[in-house]
Scaffold this motif. Structure first.
Motif, PDB file in Angstrom:
ATOM      1  N   GLU A   5       0.809  -1.213   0.000  1.00 50.24           N
ATOM      2  CA  GLU A   5       0.000   0.000   0.000  1.00 50.24           C
ATOM      3  C   GLU A   5       0.845   1.266   0.000  1.00 50.24           C
ATOM      4  OE1 GLU A   5      -2.860  -0.278   3.135  1.00 50.24           O
ATOM      5  OE2 GLU A   5      -3.890  -1.941   2.190  1.00 50.24           O
ATOM      6  N   ILE A   6       2.170   1.114   0.064  1.00 50.78           N
ATOM      7  CA  ILE A   6       3.072   2.261   0.027  1.00 50.78           C
ATOM      8  C   ILE A   6       3.944   2.130  -1.213  1.00 50.78           C
ATOM      9  CG2 ILE A   6       4.952   3.473   1.176  1.00 50.78           C
ATOM     10  CD1 ILE A   6       3.859   2.525   3.831  1.00 50.78           C
ATOM     11  N   ILE A  37       6.301   9.807  -2.222  1.00 45.93           N
ATOM     12  CA  ILE A  37       5.730   8.667  -1.505  1.00 45.93           C
ATOM     13  C   ILE A  37       4.219   8.742  -1.598  1.00 45.93           C
ATOM     14  CG2 ILE A  37       5.546   7.533   0.737  1.00 45.93           C
ATOM     15  CD1 ILE A  37       8.249   8.887   1.442  1.00 45.93           C
ATOM     16  N   THR A  38       3.597   7.613  -1.956  1.00 46.56           N
ATOM     17  CA  THR A  38       2.138   7.536  -1.939  1.00 46.56           C
ATOM     18  C   THR A  38       1.732   6.412  -1.000  1.00 46.56           C
ATOM     19  OG1 THR A  38       2.109   6.094  -3.871  1.00 46.56           O
ATOM     20  CG2 THR A  38       1.808   8.438  -4.274  1.00 46.56           C
ATOM     21  N   ILE A  39       0.687   6.678  -0.218  1.00 45.46           N
ATOM     22  CA  ILE A  39       0.166   5.707   0.728  1.00 45.46           C
ATOM     23  C   ILE A  39      -1.308   5.501   0.404  1.00 45.46           C
ATOM     24  CG2 ILE A  39      -0.194   5.134   3.150  1.00 45.46           C
ATOM     25  CD1 ILE A  39       2.092   7.165   3.749  1.00 45.46           C
ATOM     26  N   LYS A  40      -1.662   4.279   0.058  1.00 41.03           N
ATOM     27  CA  LYS A  40      -3.027   3.938  -0.345  1.00 41.03           C
ATOM     28  C   LYS A  40      -3.501   4.847  -1.483  1.00 41.03           C
ATOM     29  CE  LYS A  40      -4.301   2.224   4.192  1.00 41.03           C
ATOM     30  NZ  LYS A  40      -5.235   2.332   5.313  1.00 41.03           N
ATOM     31  N   GLY A  41      -2.594   5.172  -2.407  1.00 42.23           N
ATOM     32  CA  GLY A  41      -2.926   5.972  -3.572  1.00 42.23           C
ATOM     33  C   GLY A  41      -2.931   7.475  -3.351  1.00 42.23           C
ATOM     34  N   PRO A  70      -0.891  10.968  -2.089  1.00 41.63           N
ATOM     35  CA  PRO A  70       0.477  11.447  -1.860  1.00 41.63           C
ATOM     36  C   PRO A  70       0.707  11.812  -0.389  1.00 41.63           C
ATOM     37  CG  PRO A  70      -0.785  13.050  -3.121  1.00 41.63           C
ATOM     38  CD  PRO A  70      -1.663  11.849  -2.949  1.00 41.63           C
ATOM     39  N   PHE A  71       1.878  11.445   0.106  1.00 45.31           N
ATOM     40  CA  PHE A  71       2.264  11.790   1.472  1.00 45.31           C
ATOM     41  C   PHE A  71       3.040  13.086   1.432  1.00 45.31           C
ATOM     42  CE2 PHE A  71       5.538  11.851   4.791  1.00 45.31           C
ATOM     43  CZ  PHE A  71       4.731  11.812   5.905  1.00 45.31           C
TER      44      PHE A  71
END
Length: 68
Positions: free
Chosen positions: A29-30, A49-53, A55-56
């Protein structure tokens, strides 16, 4: 910034605990720069970085000033 393990980087920036981040990594998921992350992968501030689609973004902390 020197390269840092992804779980430490996200934990220090207030996303979740290292163990919770490791679980997200196991479930793919990351992603870093569009690629799935491997456990222990190192990242820098320049990486996307993307988390569950989603962007972080590193939170922006305000410097607080206290008057006595």
């Amino acid at each position: 910034m020197e390269p840092m393990r992804i779980n430490k980087y996200l934990a220090q920036n207030g996303y979740a605990s290292r163990r919770e981040i490791d679980k997200l990594i196991e479930r793919n998921e990351i992603k870093v720069n569009g690629e799935p992350v491997s456990p222990g992968q190192k990242v820098t501030e320049k990486d996307k970085i993307t988390i569950k689609g989603k962007p972080f973004e590193k939170p922006k902390f305000e410097k607080k000033v206290y008057f006595l």
